[in-house]
Scaffold this active site. Structure first.
Site, PDB file in Angstrom:
ATOM      1  N   GLU A   1       0.856  -1.182   0.000  1.00 15.70           N
ATOM      2  CA  GLU A   1       0.000   0.000   0.000  1.00 15.70           C
ATOM      3  C   GLU A   1       0.895   1.235   0.000  1.00 15.70           C
ATOM      4  O   GLU A   1       1.719   1.418   0.898  1.00 15.70           O
ATOM      5  CB  GLU A   1      -0.924   0.019   1.214  1.00 15.70           C
TER       6      GLU A   1
ATOM      7  N   ASP B   1      -5.268   9.472   9.023  1.00 13.15           N
ATOM      8  CA  ASP B   1      -3.968   9.043   9.520  1.00 13.15           C
ATOM      9  C   ASP B   1      -3.626   9.652  10.873  1.00 13.15           C
ATOM     10  O   ASP B   1      -3.902  10.815  11.142  1.00 13.15           O
ATOM     11  CB  ASP B   1      -2.873   9.403   8.512  1.00 13.15           C
TER      12      ASP B   1
END
Length: 269
Positions: free
Chosen positions: A54, A65
């Site tokens: 990824e 995030d």
């Protein structure tokens, strides 16, 4: 590269399944800490047995995030990283392992929709994750990616309602990304309760493989997830290892850690 990206993802998942293990899916931040260092990270992931990689494209406001990946993205951007340079970080491995890009939707709009899809295809990217693109707003992107064989991966979370989870799982291509916790990416001491039930519910409504990410940072956690999931995504722990490594060898700690995780994903003992 003649094989479609969506087929390459399916083949990688099938190989892991045939070997009675969950697929190893490490995350990296493109351009962190430099383009050259990130390219070395990608090679280390491949050497460590990654089935898919990824690739996080740095963005200034990464809502999904946590602090480790956010900081890595900030440093990469400060060093001049971009969508194009992030793709260059995996140019040497893209023919050997499926690359699934993770990108925020504003980057797509800023780059230009058609130009963005063409660039993904030219780079050989196999799949795409857009965490801030709602299901209802996804058809235009899915239709644009389809002629190139690029999978559009959907995300489900513990807070996703059963009706919405069904719709996302049935629309998802390549694999379903199951977010293991409520919140942002980051290392966790314990996995959230109910994860096995969420994976089972996803598998009941779709034959698309289910990969679990967010919060997995140890072999014990990976082993527990691998019992239920088709793939295990490791992100913040790996990015932290890169950040903390000596500048002369950013990949020194990745090999042993990946080997430990890879072994933990084996279901057959």
């Amino acid at each position: 590269m003649s094989e479609l990206g969506i087929d390459r993802i399916a083949a990688a998942m099938a190989l892991a399944r045939d070997e009675e293990r969950a697929a190893l899916m490490p995350f990296m931040t493109g351009g962190f800490p430099t383009t050259a260092a990130a390219a070395a990270v990608a090679e280390s992931y491949l050497d460590g047995g990654a089935d898919l990689i990824e690739l996080g494209v740095p963005y200034s406001d990464p809502l999904a995030d946590g602090p480790v990946i956010h900081q890595a993205a900030t440093e990469a951007l400060a060093a001049g990283a971009s969508f194009d340079s992030a793709l260059k970080c995996v140019a040497e491995v893209v023919d050997r392992v499926p690359i699934v890009a993770m990108i925020y939707v504003n980057v797509i709009f800023a780059y230009g929709r058609e130009r963005f899809v063409d660039r993904l295809a030219a780079a050989g990217v196999a799949g795409l994750i857009v965490p801030d693109l709602p299901l209802e707003q996804g058809p235009w992107l899915r239709e644009a990616l389809a002629p190139h064989g690029i999978a559009l991966v959907g995300l489900i979370a513990p807070t996703t309602s059963p009706t919405r989870r069904t719709a996302i799982c049935r629309a998802s291509e390549g694999f379903v990304y199951a977010v293991s916790v409520t919140g942002v990416t980051g290392e966790r001491v314990e996995l959230a309760p109910g994860l096995a039930d969420m994976i089972a519910a996803a598998k009941q409504v779709s034959s698309t493989p289910v990969a679990v990410g967010f919060g997995i940072s140890s072999a014990d956690q990976a082993r527990a997830v691998a019992v239920h999931a088709d793939g295990v995504i490791i992100g913040s722990r790996l990015v932290r290892l890169v950040a903390e490594a000596p500048p002369g060898d950013r990949t020194v700690a990745l090999g042993p850690f990946l080997a430990e995780i890879r072994a933990a994903l084996q279901r057959r003992r």
